[in-house]
Scaffold this motif. Structure first.
Motif, PDB file in Angstrom:
ATOM      1  N   VAL A   1      36.819  37.600  38.447  1.00 15.75           N
ATOM      2  CA  VAL A   1      37.266  36.403  39.119  1.00 15.75           C
ATOM      3  C   VAL A   1      38.856  36.350  39.051  1.00 15.75           C
TER       4      VAL A   1
ATOM      5  N   LEU B   1      40.943  39.477  40.976  1.00 17.32           N
ATOM      6  CA  LEU B   1      40.796  39.195  42.297  1.00 17.32           C
ATOM      7  C   LEU B   1      42.055  37.901  42.684  1.00 17.32           C
ATOM      8  N   THR B   2      41.682  36.869  42.049  1.00 20.83           N
ATOM      9  CA  THR B   2      42.359  35.681  42.399  1.00 20.83           C
ATOM     10  C   THR B   2      43.846  35.900  42.002  1.00 20.83           C
TER      11      THR B   2
ATOM     12  N   GLU C   1      40.399  40.519  48.275  1.00 19.81           N
ATOM     13  CA  GLU C   1      40.968  39.170  48.028  1.00 19.81           C
ATOM     14  C   GLU C   1      40.251  38.275  47.147  1.00 19.81           C
ATOM     15  N   ASP C   2      38.884  38.425  47.297  1.00 18.25           N
ATOM     16  CA  ASP C   2      37.841  37.410  46.696  1.00 18.25           C
ATOM     17  C   ASP C   2      36.644  38.088  46.824  1.00 18.25           C
TER      18      ASP C   2
ATOM     19  N   THR D   1      28.647  29.628  47.665  1.00 13.69           N
ATOM     20  CA  THR D   1      29.325  31.022  48.429  1.00 13.69           C
ATOM     21  C   THR D   1      28.151  31.288  49.483  1.00 13.69           C
TER      22      THR D   1
END
Length: 421
Positions: free
Chosen positions: A218, A221-222, A245-246, A272
Protein backbone atom coordinates in the motif's frame (compact mmCIF):
# COMPACT_ATOMS: atom_id res chain seq x y z
CA UNK A 1 -11.77 -38.00 -20.16
CA UNK A 2 -13.57 -40.79 -22.00
CA UNK A 3 -15.01 -43.57 -19.85
CA UNK A 4 -16.88 -46.60 -21.07
CA UNK A 5 -17.78 -47.88 -17.56
CA UNK A 6 -21.56 -47.98 -17.11
CA UNK A 7 -21.93 -49.81 -13.78
CA UNK A 8 -23.53 -47.71 -11.06
CA UNK A 9 -22.43 -47.85 -7.44
CA UNK A 10 -24.17 -46.16 -4.52
CA UNK A 11 -22.26 -44.90 -1.48
CA UNK A 12 -23.59 -43.79 1.87
CA UNK A 13 -21.99 -42.29 4.97
CA UNK A 14 -22.95 -40.57 8.19
CA UNK A 15 -23.32 -37.28 6.31
CA UNK A 16 -23.39 -36.25 2.67
CA UNK A 17 -22.58 -32.59 1.95
CA UNK A 18 -23.50 -31.71 -1.66
CA UNK A 19 -22.34 -28.06 -1.10
CA UNK A 20 -25.03 -26.87 -3.53
CA UNK A 21 -27.77 -28.12 -1.18
CA UNK A 22 -28.19 -28.79 2.57
CA UNK A 23 -26.42 -31.78 4.17
CA UNK A 24 -28.12 -35.18 4.02
CA UNK A 25 -27.94 -37.41 7.09
CA UNK A 26 -27.23 -40.95 5.87
CA UNK A 27 -27.75 -39.70 2.31
CA UNK A 28 -26.40 -41.48 -0.75
CA UNK A 29 -24.27 -40.62 -3.75
CA UNK A 30 -24.63 -42.83 -6.82
CA UNK A 31 -21.73 -42.90 -9.25
CA UNK A 32 -22.10 -44.16 -12.80
CA UNK A 33 -18.84 -44.41 -14.68
CA UNK A 34 -17.04 -41.09 -14.23
CA UNK A 35 -20.08 -39.00 -13.28
CA UNK A 36 -22.55 -38.57 -10.46
CA UNK A 37 -25.86 -40.19 -11.32
CA UNK A 38 -27.83 -39.15 -8.24
CA UNK A 39 -27.59 -37.59 -4.78
CA UNK A 40 -30.50 -38.75 -2.61
CA UNK A 41 -31.83 -38.55 0.95
CA UNK A 42 -31.65 -41.64 3.15
CA UNK A 43 -33.96 -44.44 2.10
CA UNK A 44 -34.34 -43.59 -1.58
CA UNK A 45 -31.62 -45.98 -2.75
CA UNK A 46 -30.05 -49.08 -1.26
CA UNK A 47 -26.32 -48.37 -0.81
CA UNK A 48 -23.69 -50.74 -2.17
CA UNK A 49 -21.06 -49.47 0.28
CA UNK A 50 -21.26 -47.70 3.62
CA UNK A 51 -18.16 -45.52 4.15
CA UNK A 52 -18.92 -45.20 7.87
CA UNK A 53 -18.40 -42.23 10.17
CA UNK A 54 -17.29 -39.84 7.44
CA UNK A 55 -18.63 -36.89 5.52
CA UNK A 56 -18.84 -37.30 1.76
CA UNK A 57 -18.04 -33.87 0.36
CA UNK A 58 -17.15 -32.57 -3.11
CA UNK A 59 -13.51 -32.78 -4.11
CA UNK A 60 -11.59 -29.96 -2.43
CA UNK A 61 -10.49 -26.92 -4.44
CA UNK A 62 -7.19 -25.21 -3.58
CA UNK A 63 -7.42 -22.00 -5.59
CA UNK A 64 -3.90 -20.75 -4.83
CA UNK A 65 -0.58 -22.43 -4.33
CA UNK A 66 2.96 -22.62 -5.72
CA UNK A 67 3.88 -26.30 -6.00
CA UNK A 68 7.44 -25.47 -7.07
CA UNK A 69 8.10 -24.12 -3.55
CA UNK A 70 7.12 -27.35 -1.81
CA UNK A 71 10.72 -28.01 -0.74
CA UNK A 72 10.79 -24.75 1.26
CA UNK A 73 8.78 -26.06 4.21
CA UNK A 74 10.42 -24.71 7.38
CA UNK A 75 13.24 -23.01 5.46
CA UNK A 76 11.58 -19.62 4.84
CA UNK A 77 9.45 -18.97 7.95
CA UNK A 78 7.05 -16.03 7.79
CA UNK A 79 8.31 -12.81 9.33
CA UNK A 80 6.35 -10.12 11.09
CA UNK A 81 4.14 -8.19 8.68
CA UNK A 82 6.44 -5.15 8.69
CA UNK A 83 9.34 -7.30 7.48
CA UNK A 84 7.47 -8.98 4.63
CA UNK A 85 10.15 -8.01 2.08
CA UNK A 86 12.74 -9.92 4.14
CA UNK A 87 10.64 -13.04 3.77
CA UNK A 88 10.18 -12.35 0.07
CA UNK A 89 13.95 -12.11 -0.39
CA UNK A 90 14.42 -15.44 1.40
CA UNK A 91 11.94 -17.06 -1.03
CA UNK A 92 13.78 -15.58 -4.03
CA UNK A 93 17.09 -16.85 -2.64
CA UNK A 94 15.61 -20.30 -2.03
CA UNK A 95 14.14 -20.53 -5.52
CA UNK A 96 17.44 -19.55 -7.12
CA UNK A 97 19.24 -22.26 -5.13
CA UNK A 98 17.20 -25.13 -6.58
CA UNK A 99 18.30 -27.12 -9.58
CA UNK A 100 15.71 -28.07 -12.23
CA UNK A 101 15.77 -31.64 -10.91
CA UNK A 102 15.15 -30.47 -7.34
CA UNK A 103 12.32 -28.21 -8.45
CA UNK A 104 10.64 -31.04 -10.32
CA UNK A 105 10.90 -33.26 -7.24
CA UNK A 106 9.39 -30.44 -5.17
CA UNK A 107 6.46 -30.19 -7.58
CA UNK A 108 5.82 -33.94 -7.35
CA UNK A 109 5.98 -33.82 -3.56
CA UNK A 110 3.59 -30.86 -3.34
CA UNK A 111 1.16 -32.52 -5.73
CA UNK A 112 1.18 -35.77 -3.75
CA UNK A 113 0.49 -33.89 -0.52
CA UNK A 114 -2.36 -31.98 -2.15
CA UNK A 115 -4.00 -35.15 -3.44
CA UNK A 116 -3.60 -36.96 -0.12
CA UNK A 117 -5.63 -34.14 1.43
CA UNK A 118 -8.45 -34.72 -1.06
CA UNK A 119 -7.81 -31.87 -3.48
CA UNK A 120 -9.31 -32.48 -6.93
CA UNK A 121 -8.85 -28.99 -8.43
CA UNK A 122 -5.67 -26.91 -8.06
CA UNK A 123 -4.90 -23.32 -9.04
CA UNK A 124 -1.11 -23.28 -9.30
CA UNK A 125 1.05 -20.27 -10.08
CA UNK A 126 4.24 -21.47 -11.74
CA UNK A 127 7.36 -19.75 -12.96
CA UNK A 128 7.58 -20.48 -16.69
CA UNK A 129 4.48 -22.66 -16.32
CA UNK A 130 6.77 -25.47 -15.24
CA UNK A 131 4.12 -27.50 -13.38
CA UNK A 132 2.07 -28.11 -16.52
CA UNK A 133 3.46 -31.54 -17.48
CA UNK A 134 3.20 -32.90 -13.93
CA UNK A 135 -0.33 -31.67 -13.34
CA UNK A 136 -1.56 -32.68 -16.79
CA UNK A 137 -0.53 -36.28 -16.06
CA UNK A 138 -2.05 -36.40 -12.54
CA UNK A 139 -5.52 -37.56 -11.43
CA UNK A 140 -6.71 -34.03 -10.71
CA UNK A 141 -7.98 -30.91 -12.45
CA UNK A 142 -5.79 -27.84 -12.57
CA UNK A 143 -5.34 -24.34 -13.87
CA UNK A 144 -1.64 -23.65 -14.39
CA UNK A 145 -1.06 -19.90 -14.22
CA UNK A 146 2.18 -18.98 -15.93
CA UNK A 147 3.78 -16.29 -13.78
CA UNK A 148 4.79 -13.02 -15.46
CA UNK A 149 7.38 -10.64 -13.96
CA UNK A 150 8.82 -7.46 -15.45
CA UNK A 151 9.03 -3.87 -14.24
CA UNK A 152 11.16 -2.41 -17.00
CA UNK A 153 9.67 -1.82 -20.47
CA UNK A 154 12.05 -4.44 -21.92
CA UNK A 155 11.30 -7.15 -19.34
CA UNK A 156 7.60 -6.42 -19.50
CA UNK A 157 7.60 -6.90 -23.27
CA UNK A 158 9.62 -10.10 -22.93
CA UNK A 159 7.15 -11.42 -20.33
CA UNK A 160 4.26 -10.67 -22.69
CA UNK A 161 5.95 -12.34 -25.66
CA UNK A 162 6.94 -15.49 -23.74
CA UNK A 163 3.40 -15.73 -22.34
CA UNK A 164 1.97 -15.55 -25.85
CA UNK A 165 4.35 -18.28 -27.02
CA UNK A 166 3.59 -20.45 -23.99
CA UNK A 167 -0.15 -20.18 -24.50
CA UNK A 168 0.25 -21.18 -28.15
CA UNK A 169 1.93 -24.40 -27.02
CA UNK A 170 -0.32 -25.26 -24.06
CA UNK A 171 -3.91 -25.88 -25.05
CA UNK A 172 -6.68 -26.85 -22.61
CA UNK A 173 -7.13 -30.56 -22.00
CA UNK A 174 -9.98 -32.41 -20.32
CA UNK A 175 -8.30 -31.87 -16.92
CA UNK A 176 -5.76 -29.04 -17.25
CA UNK A 177 -6.13 -25.47 -18.45
CA UNK A 178 -3.60 -22.66 -18.94
CA UNK A 179 -3.83 -19.28 -17.26
CA UNK A 180 -1.67 -16.19 -16.79
CA UNK A 181 -0.53 -14.50 -13.60
CA UNK A 182 1.10 -11.07 -13.72
CA UNK A 183 2.75 -11.52 -10.33
CA UNK A 184 2.02 -8.37 -8.28
CA UNK A 185 1.93 -4.56 -8.49
CA UNK A 186 5.48 -4.37 -7.12
CA UNK A 187 6.93 -6.75 -9.72
CA UNK A 188 4.95 -6.02 -12.90
CA UNK A 189 4.92 -2.91 -15.07
CA UNK A 190 1.45 -1.36 -15.02
CA UNK A 191 0.78 -1.88 -18.73
CA UNK A 192 1.39 -5.64 -18.46
CA UNK A 193 -1.75 -6.14 -16.37
CA UNK A 194 -3.94 -5.03 -19.27
CA UNK A 195 -1.77 -6.75 -21.89
CA UNK A 196 -2.03 -10.07 -20.05
CA UNK A 197 -5.75 -9.51 -19.63
CA UNK A 198 -6.17 -9.17 -23.37
CA UNK A 199 -4.29 -12.45 -23.91
CA UNK A 200 -6.59 -14.12 -21.40
CA UNK A 201 -9.68 -12.71 -23.06
CA UNK A 202 -8.61 -13.88 -26.51
CA UNK A 203 -7.93 -17.38 -25.19
CA UNK A 204 -10.89 -17.40 -22.77
CA UNK A 205 -8.57 -18.35 -19.92
CA UNK A 206 -8.22 -17.43 -16.25
CA UNK A 207 -6.11 -14.66 -14.78
CA UNK A 208 -4.54 -14.34 -11.30
CA UNK A 209 -2.72 -11.51 -9.50
CA UNK A 210 -1.23 -11.27 -6.01
CA UNK A 211 -2.86 -8.10 -4.69
CA UNK A 212 -2.73 -6.08 -1.45
CA UNK A 213 -0.70 -8.77 0.30
CA UNK A 214 1.09 -6.43 2.72
CA UNK A 215 0.86 -2.91 4.15
CA UNK A 216 4.22 -2.17 2.50
CA UNK A 217 2.55 -2.70 -0.88
CA UNK A 218 0.00 0.00 0.00
CA UNK A 219 2.78 2.41 0.97
CA UNK A 220 4.69 1.70 -2.23
CA UNK A 221 1.79 2.45 -4.57
CA UNK A 222 0.41 5.39 -2.59
CA UNK A 223 3.63 7.20 -1.68
CA UNK A 224 6.40 5.49 -3.73
CA UNK A 225 8.36 4.80 -0.55
CA UNK A 226 8.74 2.28 2.27
CA UNK A 227 10.15 -1.27 2.54
CA UNK A 228 9.21 -2.23 -1.02
CA UNK A 229 10.93 0.84 -2.45
CA UNK A 230 14.10 -0.13 -0.55
CA UNK A 231 13.69 -3.75 -1.64
CA UNK A 232 13.45 -2.78 -5.32
CA UNK A 233 16.37 -0.36 -5.04
CA UNK A 234 18.56 -3.10 -3.51
CA UNK A 235 17.68 -5.38 -6.44
CA UNK A 236 18.42 -2.62 -8.96
CA UNK A 237 14.75 -2.59 -10.03
CA UNK A 238 13.58 0.80 -8.80
CA UNK A 239 11.42 2.07 -11.67
CA UNK A 240 8.66 4.16 -10.05
CA UNK A 241 7.29 5.31 -13.41
CA UNK A 242 6.33 1.70 -14.16
CA UNK A 243 4.29 1.18 -11.01
CA UNK A 244 0.52 1.30 -11.07
CA UNK A 245 -1.28 4.00 -9.11
CA UNK A 246 -3.28 1.83 -6.71
CA UNK A 247 -5.02 -1.52 -6.33
CA UNK A 248 -8.15 -0.27 -8.04
CA UNK A 249 -6.14 0.45 -11.17
CA UNK A 250 -4.96 -3.18 -11.25
CA UNK A 251 -8.53 -4.45 -10.87
CA UNK A 252 -9.81 -2.15 -13.60
CA UNK A 253 -6.90 -2.93 -15.95
CA UNK A 254 -7.97 -6.55 -16.31
CA UNK A 255 -11.70 -5.97 -16.63
CA UNK A 256 -12.09 -8.12 -19.73
CA UNK A 257 -14.79 -10.50 -18.52
CA UNK A 258 -12.59 -13.57 -18.09
CA UNK A 259 -12.34 -15.25 -14.65
CA UNK A 260 -10.04 -13.19 -12.41
CA UNK A 261 -8.47 -14.29 -9.13
CA UNK A 262 -7.12 -11.58 -6.82
CA UNK A 263 -4.94 -13.49 -4.39
CA UNK A 264 -4.65 -12.54 -0.70
CA UNK A 265 -6.37 -9.12 -0.59
CA UNK A 266 -5.17 -8.77 3.01
CA UNK A 267 -5.15 -4.98 2.79
CA UNK A 268 -7.98 -4.35 0.34
CA UNK A 269 -10.56 -1.89 1.61
CA UNK A 270 -13.90 -3.71 2.03
CA UNK A 271 -15.49 -1.10 -0.23
CA UNK A 272 -13.09 -1.79 -3.13
CA UNK A 273 -14.99 -2.10 -6.40
CA UNK A 274 -14.56 -5.59 -7.84
CA UNK A 275 -15.23 -6.03 -11.55
CA UNK A 276 -17.53 -8.81 -12.87
CA UNK A 277 -15.94 -12.26 -12.77
CA UNK A 278 -13.63 -11.33 -9.86
CA UNK A 279 -12.82 -13.61 -6.94
CA UNK A 280 -10.74 -12.94 -3.85
CA UNK A 281 -8.58 -15.90 -2.82
CA UNK A 282 -7.98 -15.80 0.93
CA UNK A 283 -5.13 -17.88 2.43
CA UNK A 284 -6.06 -17.87 6.15
CA UNK A 285 -3.10 -19.53 7.85
CA UNK A 286 -0.50 -17.65 5.79
CA UNK A 287 -2.41 -14.43 6.52
CA UNK A 288 -2.29 -15.18 10.25
CA UNK A 289 1.36 -16.27 10.22
CA UNK A 290 2.45 -12.80 9.07
CA UNK A 291 0.25 -11.08 11.65
CA UNK A 292 -1.87 -9.11 9.19
CA UNK A 293 -4.97 -7.33 10.52
CA UNK A 294 -8.28 -9.23 10.21
CA UNK A 295 -9.09 -10.14 6.64
CA UNK A 296 -12.15 -8.45 5.06
CA UNK A 297 -13.52 -11.71 3.58
CA UNK A 298 -16.80 -11.45 5.48
CA UNK A 299 -17.43 -7.91 4.26
CA UNK A 300 -16.73 -8.91 0.65
CA UNK A 301 -19.05 -11.92 0.89
CA UNK A 302 -21.77 -9.72 2.34
CA UNK A 303 -21.43 -7.48 -0.73
CA UNK A 304 -21.84 -10.47 -3.05
CA UNK A 305 -18.14 -10.74 -3.97
CA UNK A 306 -17.00 -14.35 -4.35
CA UNK A 307 -14.30 -15.46 -1.88
CA UNK A 308 -12.61 -18.85 -1.99
CA UNK A 309 -9.65 -20.34 -0.13
CA UNK A 310 -6.08 -21.32 -0.97
CA UNK A 311 -3.15 -22.63 1.01
CA UNK A 312 -0.41 -20.50 -0.58
CA UNK A 313 2.86 -22.44 -0.71
CA UNK A 314 4.94 -24.40 1.79
CA UNK A 315 7.25 -21.38 1.91
CA UNK A 316 4.70 -19.83 4.28
CA UNK A 317 2.23 -22.56 5.27
CA UNK A 318 2.62 -25.79 7.27
CA UNK A 319 0.83 -27.97 4.69
CA UNK A 320 -1.27 -27.94 1.51
CA UNK A 321 -4.56 -28.98 3.13
CA UNK A 322 -7.23 -26.48 2.08
CA UNK A 323 -9.75 -28.11 4.45
CA UNK A 324 -7.38 -27.17 7.29
CA UNK A 325 -7.72 -23.56 6.09
CA UNK A 326 -11.49 -23.80 6.50
CA UNK A 327 -11.11 -25.37 9.92
CA UNK A 328 -8.80 -22.52 10.91
CA UNK A 329 -11.51 -20.00 9.93
CA UNK A 330 -14.10 -21.98 11.88
CA UNK A 331 -11.89 -21.89 14.99
CA UNK A 332 -11.48 -18.10 14.67
CA UNK A 333 -15.05 -17.31 13.60
CA UNK A 334 -17.29 -20.10 14.98
CA UNK A 335 -20.44 -18.19 14.04
CA UNK A 336 -19.48 -17.97 10.36
CA UNK A 337 -22.01 -20.01 8.33
CA UNK A 338 -20.79 -23.56 7.74
CA UNK A 339 -22.53 -23.90 4.39
CA UNK A 340 -20.69 -20.85 3.06
CA UNK A 341 -17.39 -22.08 4.48
CA UNK A 342 -17.83 -25.41 2.66
CA UNK A 343 -18.49 -23.59 -0.61
CA UNK A 344 -15.29 -21.57 -0.10
CA UNK A 345 -13.24 -24.79 -0.40
CA UNK A 346 -15.37 -26.40 -3.11
CA UNK A 347 -17.94 -24.67 -5.31
CA UNK A 348 -16.67 -21.07 -5.07
CA UNK A 349 -13.15 -22.14 -6.10
CA UNK A 350 -14.54 -24.15 -9.01
CA UNK A 351 -16.59 -21.15 -10.11
CA UNK A 352 -13.58 -18.87 -9.77
CA UNK A 353 -11.54 -21.01 -12.16
CA UNK A 354 -14.44 -21.75 -14.53
CA UNK A 355 -14.69 -25.45 -13.64
CA UNK A 356 -18.08 -25.43 -11.89
CA UNK A 357 -19.84 -27.12 -14.80
CA UNK A 358 -17.73 -30.20 -14.04
CA UNK A 359 -16.87 -30.12 -10.34
CA UNK A 360 -17.20 -28.23 -7.05
CA UNK A 361 -20.48 -29.77 -5.85
CA UNK A 362 -22.19 -33.14 -5.70
CA UNK A 363 -24.84 -32.89 -8.40
CA UNK A 364 -26.14 -35.29 -11.05
CA UNK A 365 -24.18 -34.97 -14.27
CA UNK A 366 -21.05 -33.55 -12.66
CA UNK A 367 -17.78 -35.43 -12.42
CA UNK A 368 -17.64 -37.94 -9.57
CA UNK A 369 -14.99 -35.99 -7.61
CA UNK A 370 -15.48 -36.48 -3.89
CA UNK A 371 -13.73 -36.93 -0.56
CA UNK A 372 -14.59 -39.05 2.47
CA UNK A 373 -13.59 -36.97 5.51
CA UNK A 374 -13.48 -38.72 8.93
CA UNK A 375 -15.79 -37.15 11.53
CA UNK A 376 -15.64 -36.90 15.35
CA UNK A 377 -17.53 -39.47 17.40
CA UNK A 378 -20.11 -37.01 18.71
CA UNK A 379 -23.27 -35.22 17.65
CA UNK A 380 -23.85 -31.57 16.78
CA UNK A 381 -26.87 -29.45 16.02
CA UNK A 382 -25.23 -28.23 12.80
CA UNK A 383 -23.44 -31.02 10.92
CA UNK A 384 -20.99 -28.49 9.46
CA UNK A 385 -19.42 -28.08 12.90
CA UNK A 386 -18.41 -31.75 12.76
CA UNK A 387 -16.80 -31.30 9.36
CA UNK A 388 -14.79 -28.26 10.50
CA UNK A 389 -14.05 -29.44 14.03
CA UNK A 390 -10.47 -29.18 15.28
CA UNK A 391 -10.90 -32.56 17.01
CA UNK A 392 -11.80 -34.36 13.77
CA UNK A 393 -9.74 -37.55 13.31
CA UNK A 394 -6.47 -37.13 11.45
CA UNK A 395 -6.99 -40.41 9.61
CA UNK A 396 -6.32 -40.55 5.88
CA UNK A 397 -9.04 -39.22 3.62
CA UNK A 398 -10.25 -41.38 0.80
CA UNK A 399 -10.77 -39.40 -2.39
CA UNK A 400 -12.34 -40.12 -5.76
CA UNK A 401 -11.58 -38.44 -9.07
CA UNK A 402 -13.73 -39.04 -12.16
CA UNK A 403 -15.41 -42.00 -10.49
CA UNK A 404 -12.21 -43.81 -9.45
CA UNK A 405 -10.74 -43.94 -5.96
CA UNK A 406 -7.23 -42.54 -5.89
CA UNK A 407 -4.35 -44.52 -4.40
CA UNK A 408 -0.91 -43.35 -3.32
CA UNK A 409 2.29 -44.78 -4.73
CA UNK A 410 5.92 -43.91 -5.34
CA UNK A 411 7.28 -43.77 -8.89
CA UNK A 412 10.96 -43.09 -9.60
CA UNK A 413 11.44 -41.83 -6.05
CA UNK A 414 8.57 -39.34 -6.42
CA UNK A 415 5.40 -39.60 -4.36
CA UNK A 416 2.37 -39.59 -6.65
CA UNK A 417 -1.22 -40.71 -6.98
CA UNK A 418 -3.03 -42.88 -9.45
CA UNK A 419 -6.63 -43.93 -9.88
CA UNK A 420 -7.52 -47.41 -8.70
CA UNK A 421 -8.92 -49.59 -11.44
Amino acid sequence: MSDTRAESRTYTARWVFPASNPPLHRGTVTVSGSVIEAVDPHGVRQPDEDLGNVAIIPGLVNAHTHLDLSGARGLTPPTTADRFTDWLLSVITYRRSRSPEQTRADIHAGLAESLRCGTTLIGDIAAEGQTWDVLAAAPTRAVVFRELIGLSPERSQTAHDTAETWLAGHHPTTSTRPGLSPHAPYSVRKGLFADAGRLCRSGKISYAVHLAESAAEVELLTHRRGPFADFLKDLGLWLPDGLTEDFGAVIEACDFGQPKLFVHGNHLAPTTRMTPGSTIVYCPRTHAAFGHPPHPFREFLARGVRVCLGTDSLASNPDLDVLAEARFIHSRYPDFPGDTLLKMVTLFGAEAMDWSNKTGSLEPGKSADLVAVPLPERDAEDAHTLLFAQDAPRADRRSMFCGLWRSWMTVGGNACFANEM
